[in-house]
Design an enzyme around this catalytic site. Sequence first.
Site, mmCIF file in Angstrom:
data_model
loop_
_atom_site.group_PDB
_atom_site.id
_atom_site.type_symbol
_atom_site.label_atom_id
_atom_site.label_comp_id
_atom_site.label_asym_id
_atom_site.label_seq_id
_atom_site.Cartn_x
_atom_site.Cartn_y
_atom_site.Cartn_z
ATOM 1 N N ARG A 33 -1.247 -6.442 -8.151
ATOM 2 C CA ARG A 33 -0.803 -7.054 -7.875
ATOM 3 C C ARG A 33 -0.194 -7.795 -8.732
ATOM 4 O O ARG A 33 0.913 -8.428 -9.767
ATOM 5 C CB ARG A 33 -0.009 -7.445 -6.688
ATOM 6 C CG ARG A 33 -0.452 -6.790 -5.431
ATOM 7 C CD ARG A 33 -1.039 -7.285 -4.247
ATOM 8 N NE ARG A 33 -2.670 -7.362 -3.958
ATOM 9 C CZ ARG A 33 -3.141 -8.197 -3.297
ATOM 10 N NH1 ARG A 33 -2.862 -8.699 -2.002
ATOM 11 N NH2 ARG A 33 -4.575 -8.572 -4.138
ATOM 12 N N LYS A 71 -16.127 -8.259 4.408
ATOM 13 C CA LYS A 71 -14.880 -9.164 5.190
ATOM 14 C C LYS A 71 -14.854 -8.186 6.152
ATOM 15 O O LYS A 71 -15.345 -7.379 7.636
ATOM 16 C CB LYS A 71 -13.271 -7.647 4.765
ATOM 17 C CG LYS A 71 -13.175 -8.093 3.070
ATOM 18 C CD LYS A 71 -11.988 -7.209 3.176
ATOM 19 C CE LYS A 71 -11.558 -6.607 1.326
ATOM 20 N NZ LYS A 71 -9.896 -6.577 1.416
ATOM 21 N N HIS A 86 1.088 -1.542 0.074
ATOM 22 C CA HIS A 86 -0.277 0.405 0.143
ATOM 23 C C HIS A 86 0.986 0.604 0.024
ATOM 24 O O HIS A 86 1.159 1.995 -1.211
ATOM 25 C CB HIS A 86 -1.029 0.557 1.911
ATOM 26 C CG HIS A 86 -2.266 -0.836 1.613
ATOM 27 N ND1 HIS A 86 -2.365 -1.748 2.484
ATOM 28 C CD2 HIS A 86 -3.095 -1.111 0.782
ATOM 29 C CE1 HIS A 86 -3.450 -2.557 2.556
ATOM 30 N NE2 HIS A 86 -3.615 -2.076 0.960
ATOM 31 N N SER A 145 -2.930 -7.498 2.904
ATOM 32 C CA SER A 145 -3.587 -7.696 4.230
ATOM 33 C C SER A 145 -4.028 -9.109 4.433
ATOM 34 O O SER A 145 -3.711 -8.816 5.671
ATOM 35 C CB SER A 145 -4.432 -6.177 4.688
ATOM 36 O OG SER A 145 -3.568 -5.424 4.018
#
Length: 167
Positions: free
Chosen positions: A93, A43, A19, A131
Amino acid sequence: MAERVAVYPGTFDPITRGHLDIIRRGARLCDRLVIGVTTNPAKSPMFSVAERMALVRSETAAIGGRIDVVEFDSLLMDFAEREGATMILRGLRAVADFEYEYQMAGMNQQLNDRIETVFLMADVSLQPIASRLVKEIARYGGAIDKFVPSAVAAAVADKLAGQTPLA
């Protein structure tokens, strides 16, 4: 010339070195970077929104440029409009990220075609970091120092203090 405002949205639970790489590079592309810290009902966050915002503020304090950390709980395009943004900043990514982000960019364009989505590839050394995986490693008692700044690793350890590592 109008101020160039970008929004970099995410849950940042917790903020990672990946990040921070996107934030550093993104801050150079605009006059003001708004880091939008959001809730995501899909989440289960480890940290509250207030805790995540504090970690993001702390970790971005030394980065140059105007960076604001703002909570939001709305459609991204509504939030971007309120902040006066002309672009949404997203990090990529892997190919799987691109497929998801491409679909989201298309939907966002349908909602507001005045705001562009800009993709930045994560630094090669940071591409595997997520994360979700950082939290999983920590819950199993693994070291996460390679993936997050030391203050964030300490905050994760504090959250997990007293819990038995998963086996």
